[in-house]
Design an enzyme around this catalytic site. Sequence first.
Site, PDB file in Angstrom:
ATOM      1  N   GLY A   8      -4.106  73.625  -3.372  1.00  0.00           N
ATOM      2  CA  GLY A   8      -2.793  74.187  -3.049  1.00  0.00           C
ATOM      3  C   GLY A   8      -2.757  75.700  -3.148  1.00  0.00           C
ATOM      4  O   GLY A   8      -1.844  76.280  -3.750  1.00  0.00           O
ATOM      5  N   VAL A   9      -3.713  76.376  -2.510  1.00  0.00           N
ATOM      6  CA  VAL A   9      -3.945  77.796  -2.787  1.00  0.00           C
ATOM      7  C   VAL A   9      -2.865  78.744  -2.272  1.00  0.00           C
ATOM      8  O   VAL A   9      -2.858  79.915  -2.648  1.00  0.00           O
ATOM      9  CB  VAL A   9      -5.314  78.258  -2.241  1.00  0.00           C
ATOM     10  CG1 VAL A   9      -6.438  77.649  -3.039  1.00  0.00           C
ATOM     11  CG2 VAL A   9      -5.450  77.929  -0.754  1.00  0.00           C
ATOM     12  N   ALA A 124      -2.006  68.587 -18.784  1.00  0.00           N
ATOM     13  CA  ALA A 124      -0.929  69.061 -19.649  1.00  0.00           C
ATOM     14  C   ALA A 124       0.243  69.497 -18.783  1.00  0.00           C
ATOM     15  O   ALA A 124       0.041  70.090 -17.726  1.00  0.00           O
ATOM     16  CB  ALA A 124      -1.392  70.215 -20.519  1.00  0.00           C
ATOM     17  N   HIS A 157      14.784  76.194 -15.267  1.00  0.00           N
ATOM     18  CA  HIS A 157      13.772  76.553 -14.277  1.00  0.00           C
ATOM     19  C   HIS A 157      14.449  77.004 -12.984  1.00  0.00           C
ATOM     20  O   HIS A 157      15.651  76.833 -12.810  1.00  0.00           O
ATOM     21  CB  HIS A 157      12.844  75.370 -13.978  1.00  0.00           C
ATOM     22  CG  HIS A 157      11.806  75.147 -15.033  1.00  0.00           C
ATOM     23  ND1 HIS A 157      12.062  74.418 -16.168  1.00  0.00           N
ATOM     24  CD2 HIS A 157      10.508  75.568 -15.127  1.00  0.00           C
ATOM     25  CE1 HIS A 157      10.972  74.381 -16.920  1.00  0.00           C
ATOM     26  NE2 HIS A 157      10.020  75.075 -16.312  1.00  0.00           N
ATOM     27  N   LYS A 161      12.503  73.803  -8.332  1.00  0.00           N
ATOM     28  CA  LYS A 161      11.752  72.794  -9.096  1.00  0.00           C
ATOM     29  C   LYS A 161      12.282  71.407  -8.786  1.00  0.00           C
ATOM     30  O   LYS A 161      13.497  71.162  -8.812  1.00  0.00           O
ATOM     31  CB  LYS A 161      11.836  73.087 -10.596  1.00  0.00           C
ATOM     32  CG  LYS A 161      10.950  72.163 -11.438  1.00  0.00           C
ATOM     33  CD  LYS A 161      10.855  72.651 -12.866  1.00  0.00           C
ATOM     34  CE  LYS A 161      10.024  71.712 -13.734  1.00  0.00           C
ATOM     35  NZ  LYS A 161       8.633  71.573 -13.246  1.00  0.00           N
ATOM     36  N   THR A 168       7.365  69.923 -19.581  1.00  0.00           N
ATOM     37  CA  THR A 168       7.282  70.593 -20.870  1.00  0.00           C
ATOM     38  C   THR A 168       8.385  70.130 -21.808  1.00  0.00           C
ATOM     39  O   THR A 168       8.147  69.882 -22.999  1.00  0.00           O
ATOM     40  CB  THR A 168       7.367  72.121 -20.684  1.00  0.00           C
ATOM     41  OG1 THR A 168       6.318  72.532 -19.805  1.00  0.00           O
ATOM     42  CG2 THR A 168       7.252  72.852 -22.011  1.00  0.00           C
TER      43      THR A 168
END
Length: 271
Positions: A8-9, A124, A157, A161, A168
């Site tokens: 996904g650059v 994570a 956020h 998003k 998190t």
Amino acid sequence: MIRTVITGVTGRMGSTLLRLARDAEDLRVVGATERPGSTTVGLDAGLAARLGAMEVPVVDDLGKALDAAKADVVVDFTSAEVSVAHAKLCAARGVALVVGSTGFTPESTAALAESAKTIPVVAAPNMSVGVNVVFRMAAELARVLGQGFDVEVLEAHHRMKKDAPSGTALRLAEVLAGALGRSNEDLTFARHGMVGARPASEIGVQTLRGGDVVGEHTVFFFGEGERIELTHRATSRDQFGLGALRAARWVVGRAPGLYDMADVLGFQRTA
């Protein structure tokens, strides 16, 4: 040199990872991907991400990138569904994987763990070193303060998003529940109307969305006559990328297994 593939650059995190990996002395970017149908497929990855030429073409399939270069590790910030598919591709080729995607369900987590039986995977919801220190501190505060404090988690956020609450915030809530001897059934994600008095065991998780907020998380410990707040504010995405690349350096050569940033940082698990 650690041979690295970035997925996904041209996305927010992908371009950040590409820049940080390009500038790292011990990493070499050998592959780059974008979603099928992207107008950037076939272009130089550095030019597609507005970073300058890197002589690494963008391809539309991770398998193609892995077949074209002998990679040591893949760093993936896409989506839970795509990350599971990428994990299978990495497992088939024996390539380590770092996953920073969020929105995992129990089923997709189980699928990721299945691939981790073959390769080492660090996954994570937040790769920031600071946030992972907050996880540890939150657990310690919860244990010391005990049952006499009401615990709430608030996260904010940017408007784009897709998942809520953030991965998190969910991890924070799970860490707090573990430290307090509670279960995920004690987590409350919304309040509306006549909900009654707050149960003593409840851990509230609330969500804000707006503007260009990179990420903010606060744990509130509400006591009688006092309140403690533990906050982490991200002001750029670089700290997520730096943590992910730290994980990439750590995971290469590890035994197969599903690891997290606590392992990378050498922390004892908090939950």
